[in-house]
Design an enzyme around this catalytic site. Structure first.
Site, PDB file in Angstrom:
ATOM      1  N   LYS A  53      29.161  -4.667  44.679  1.00  0.00           N
ATOM      2  CA  LYS A  53      28.486  -3.648  44.224  1.00  0.00           C
ATOM      3  C   LYS A  53      27.248  -4.441  43.112  1.00  0.00           C
ATOM      4  O   LYS A  53      27.441  -5.632  43.039  1.00  0.00           O
ATOM      5  CB  LYS A  53      29.046  -2.779  43.196  1.00  0.00           C
ATOM      6  CG  LYS A  53      30.006  -3.389  42.058  1.00  0.00           C
ATOM      7  CD  LYS A  53      30.689  -2.474  41.299  1.00  0.00           C
ATOM      8  CE  LYS A  53      31.312  -3.276  40.294  1.00  0.00           C
ATOM      9  NZ  LYS A  53      32.754  -2.407  39.744  1.00  0.00           N
TER      10      LYS A  53
ATOM     11  N   ARG B   9      37.742   7.103  32.687  1.00  0.00           N
ATOM     12  CA  ARG B   9      36.669   6.933  33.248  1.00  0.00           C
ATOM     13  C   ARG B   9      36.548   7.977  34.370  1.00  0.00           C
ATOM     14  O   ARG B   9      36.878   9.187  34.192  1.00  0.00           O
ATOM     15  CB  ARG B   9      36.270   5.542  33.812  1.00  0.00           C
ATOM     16  CG  ARG B   9      34.868   5.317  33.856  1.00  0.00           C
ATOM     17  CD  ARG B   9      34.710   3.536  34.069  1.00  0.00           C
ATOM     18  NE  ARG B   9      34.842   3.191  35.540  1.00  0.00           N
ATOM     19  CZ  ARG B   9      34.883   1.917  35.818  1.00  0.00           C
ATOM     20  NH1 ARG B   9      34.541   1.016  35.235  1.00  0.00           N
ATOM     21  NH2 ARG B   9      35.172   1.396  37.232  1.00  0.00           N
TER      22      ARG B   9
ATOM     23  N   TYR C 215       6.599 -13.998  19.616  1.00  0.00           N
ATOM     24  CA  TYR C 215       6.186 -12.623  19.145  1.00  0.00           C
ATOM     25  C   TYR C 215       6.789 -12.261  17.748  1.00  0.00           C
ATOM     26  O   TYR C 215       7.939 -12.638  17.451  1.00  0.00           O
ATOM     27  CB  TYR C 215       6.518 -11.461  19.871  1.00  0.00           C
ATOM     28  CG  TYR C 215       5.957 -11.393  21.353  1.00  0.00           C
ATOM     29  CD1 TYR C 215       4.471 -11.308  21.519  1.00  0.00           C
ATOM     30  CD2 TYR C 215       6.713 -11.160  22.485  1.00  0.00           C
ATOM     31  CE1 TYR C 215       3.868 -11.237  22.470  1.00  0.00           C
ATOM     32  CE2 TYR C 215       5.546 -11.210  23.762  1.00  0.00           C
ATOM     33  CZ  TYR C 215       4.436 -11.131  23.795  1.00  0.00           C
ATOM     34  OH  TYR C 215       3.881 -10.905  24.724  1.00  0.00           O
TER      35      TYR C 215
ATOM     36  N   MET D 145       8.971 -11.357  28.072  1.00  0.00           N
ATOM     37  CA  MET D 145       9.136 -10.868  29.428  1.00  0.00           C
ATOM     38  C   MET D 145       9.345 -11.859  30.724  1.00  0.00           C
ATOM     39  O   MET D 145      10.179 -12.085  31.469  1.00  0.00           O
ATOM     40  CB  MET D 145       8.066  -9.801  30.087  1.00  0.00           C
ATOM     41  CG  MET D 145       8.664  -9.114  31.092  1.00  0.00           C
ATOM     42  SD  MET D 145       7.288  -7.813  31.505  1.00  0.00           S
ATOM     43  CE  MET D 145       7.399  -6.563  30.178  1.00  0.00           C
TER      44      MET D 145
HETATM   45  C1  LIG Z   1      33.772  -3.280  39.626  1.00  0.00           C
HETATM   46  C2  LIG Z   1      35.172  -2.674  40.260  1.00  0.00           C
HETATM   47  C3  LIG Z   1      36.095  -3.772  40.560  1.00  0.00           C
HETATM   48  C4  LIG Z   1      35.961  -4.875  40.522  1.00  0.00           C
HETATM   49  O1  LIG Z   1      36.205  -5.482  39.207  1.00  0.00           O
HETATM   50  P1  LIG Z   1      36.370  -7.270  38.976  1.00  0.00           P
HETATM   51  O2  LIG Z   1      36.710  -7.086  37.515  1.00  0.00           O
HETATM   52  O3  LIG Z   1      34.817  -7.504  39.118  1.00  0.00           O
HETATM   53  O4  LIG Z   1      37.239  -7.780  39.894  1.00  0.00           O
HETATM   54  C5  LIG Z   1      37.233  -3.013  41.151  1.00  0.00           C
HETATM   55  N1  LIG Z   1      37.422  -1.804  41.207  1.00  0.00           N
HETATM   56  C6  LIG Z   1      36.733  -0.684  40.553  1.00  0.00           C
HETATM   57  C7  LIG Z   1      36.900   0.539  40.921  1.00  0.00           C
HETATM   58  C8  LIG Z   1      35.280  -1.086  40.327  1.00  0.00           C
HETATM   59  O5  LIG Z   1      34.442  -0.340  39.496  1.00  0.00           O
END
Ligand SMILES: *Cc1c(COP(=O)(O)O)cnc(C)c1O
Length: 366
Positions: free
Chosen positions: A36, A134, A262, A311
């Protein structure tokens, strides 16, 4: 050879990490590679292609668009979509993506889509909330969910999932054990109700490394693949995949009382020299790294940031080192790694790596 700002991605290190993490598993345990957020900033397509070649059993993305991009580039391995949005569910079916179902309403919606598309036994993964708070189905809705699955042959449970809240923090061990125990209980009830087997998965990277009892028959690893184990003892065994390099654009001597960047937030106490680095918050080097909260390496020497990060550039103190425009700058590499860089400023490697923007070219080294 590329000379400007670039993220060098070492695919040999990726292979090393994959094999290291696999060595922690029973031989029959499946390995899901989490790609991801553009494979944590490393570039999801080359990373997934390499992991597919290495034999990853599954991929995971957060969203449907991330997964269809992989499908468009030759990824045929099963893909789990961790956080699909309801309106995107029909595309899961069109592109052969396995959705994580994280609420009863989402299960209803998916079943409706699967029926409309005349599916038989379309694979889904059920996520239960065991304490992270979550996304996830409430365990008290398990019976309801089982009934819906049993009554609807258009879907079939391919996986049962939960997510650990504190697998990297051993001081929360009893909380984690409770999560594992409640997950085992859900698994037992689901197994009793269904007449077929399914994959069970609960561990992220730290779960793999710290909780063998939570491996079940698949694990989901992201950060470990990219070289970080959320603990120095594991970091030693892993190899950071990404190296962020840039270049000095200009240097200048200034006098005591002159300011840099800045809003004049850095004022020189003495005559000094600064260098401008061709990287800024538009590239993912956020403003938290300003004001000396980060160092970069020029010709082997650590030099601190000065004032506000802009930036497209930031300034560092090079009063005491030999350097000139065009010299290479190391932001992080395997020796001075992304974890150190991030933690020094109060954040984590995940945020730094995923934040590296598109305009930073990725250079792949095999
Ligand atoms: C992002 C994620 C992972 C991966 O976690 P890592 O700590 O990067 O290995 C695994 N499971 C879920 C549900 C996630 O959202």
């Amino acid at each position: 050879m590329h000379k400007g700002t670039r993220l060098e991605v070492n695919l040999k290190a990726l292979a090393h990490n994959f094999h290291y993490l696999k060595s922690k598993l029973a031989p029959e345990t499946l390995f899901m590679a989490v790609v991801k957020a553009n494979a944590y900033g490393h570039g999801s397509i080359p990373i997934a292609q390499k992991l597919q070649e290495l034999g990853a059993d599954y991929f995971a993305t957060a969203y449907v668009d991330e997964a269809t991009e992989l499908r468009d580039h030759g990824i045929v391995t099963p893909i789990l979509v961790l956080h699909a949005q309801q309106h995107m569910l029909p595309i899961c079916i069109d592109r052969c993506l396995e959705p994580v179902i994280y609420s009863v309403e989402m299960l209803d919606a998916f079943i409706a889509f699967a029926k409309a598309k005349k599916q038989q036994s379309y694979p889904i993964h059920l996520e239960f909330n065991t304490g992270l708070n979550r996304i996830g189905i409430d365990p008290k809705d398990l019976e309801k969910v089982i009934k819906k699955v049993q009554e609807n042959p258009s879907v079939k449970v391919r996986g049962l999932q939960s997510h650990l809240a504190a697998s990297e923090d051993l001081s929360e061990d009893s909380f984690t054990q409770n999560q594992i125990d409640s997950f085992i209980e859900i698994k037992r009830k689901l197994k009793t109700a269904l007449t077929y087997d399914f994959i069970t998965h609960e561990s992220n990277t730290s779960g793999i490394l710290n909780y063998p009892s939570a491996h079940f028959n698949m694990v989901r690893s992201g950060i470990g693949l990219y070289g970080y184990g959320n603990d120095l003892k594991f970091d030693k065994e892993l190899q950071p995949v990404a190296t962020l390099k840039s270049v000095i654009s200009q240097t200048r001597w200034i006098e005591a009382g002159d300011s840099v960047s800045y809003n004049r937030q850095f004022i020189a106490k003495n005559r000094m020299r600064y260098a401008v680095i061709a990287l800024g918050h538009g590239d993912g080097i956020n403003r938290i790294y300003g004001h000396g909260n980060a160092v970069v390496y020029i010709n082997g020497t650590a030099v601190p940031t000065l004032g506000i990060i802009c930036m497209d550039m930031f300034m560092v103190d090079v009063t005491h080192i030999e350097c000139e425009a065009g010299d290479e700058v190391i932001i992080f590499d395997p020796l001075h790694n992304a974890r150190d860089f991030a933690e020094h400023a109060g954040t984590i490697s995940y945020e730094l790596l995923t934040g590296i923007q598109k305009r930073v070219p990725r250079i792949y080294i095999n």
